[in-house]
Design a protein around this motif. Structure first.
Motif, mmCIF file in Angstrom:
data_model
loop_
_atom_site.group_PDB
_atom_site.id
_atom_site.type_symbol
_atom_site.label_atom_id
_atom_site.label_comp_id
_atom_site.label_asym_id
_atom_site.label_seq_id
_atom_site.Cartn_x
_atom_site.Cartn_y
_atom_site.Cartn_z
ATOM 1 N N LYS A 242 9.288 10.357 -15.593
ATOM 2 C CA LYS A 242 9.891 11.686 -15.781
ATOM 3 C C LYS A 242 8.867 12.688 -16.309
ATOM 4 N N LEU A 243 7.673 12.623 -15.706
ATOM 5 C CA LEU A 243 6.566 13.512 -16.055
ATOM 6 C C LEU A 243 6.028 14.177 -14.799
ATOM 7 N N TYR B 133 0.836 -1.205 0.000
ATOM 8 C CA TYR B 133 0.000 0.000 0.000
ATOM 9 C C TYR B 133 0.863 1.244 0.000
ATOM 10 N N LYS B 134 0.459 2.214 -0.784
ATOM 11 C CA LYS B 134 1.112 3.523 -0.807
ATOM 12 C C LYS B 134 0.035 4.582 -0.734
ATOM 13 N N THR B 135 0.390 5.712 -0.160
ATOM 14 C CA THR B 135 -0.536 6.827 -0.178
ATOM 15 C C THR B 135 -0.597 7.376 -1.594
ATOM 16 N N VAL B 136 -1.598 8.173 -1.875
ATOM 17 C CA VAL B 136 -1.715 8.785 -3.200
ATOM 18 C C VAL B 136 -0.484 9.634 -3.477
ATOM 19 N N GLU B 137 -0.044 10.378 -2.472
ATOM 20 C CA GLU B 137 1.127 11.244 -2.652
ATOM 21 C C GLU B 137 2.374 10.429 -3.013
ATOM 22 N N GLU B 138 2.579 9.295 -2.330
ATOM 23 C CA GLU B 138 3.730 8.447 -2.628
ATOM 24 C C GLU B 138 3.629 7.851 -4.026
ATOM 25 N N ALA B 139 2.445 7.413 -4.408
ATOM 26 C CA ALA B 139 2.251 6.818 -5.731
ATOM 27 C C ALA B 139 2.484 7.846 -6.834
ATOM 28 N N VAL B 140 2.025 9.067 -6.630
ATOM 29 C CA VAL B 140 2.239 10.126 -7.624
ATOM 30 C C VAL B 140 3.728 10.418 -7.770
#
Length: 56
Positions: free
Chosen positions: A25-26, A10-17
């Protein structure tokens, strides 16, 4: 906790982004939007608890 969410990936949305941006590289921009939540089922105990909460 033996099987915590982070241990199973599991990752937070912030970590996944951040991971997405680093890998591709976007610069990813997500819109902040709260979707409407529609209740389709009501449970007796929960319904009375929510009704009490709404009267506070």
């Amino acid at each position: 906790m033996k099987n915590s969410y982070t241990e199973i990936g599991y990752k937070t949305v912030e970590e996944a982004v951040k991971d997405f941006e680093k890998h591709f590289k976007l610069d990813l921009k997500l819109r902040f939007r709260i979707l409407p939540l529609e209740f389709t089922h009501y449970f007796e105990g929960l319904t009375t608890w929510v009704e009490k909460l709404m009267t506070l």
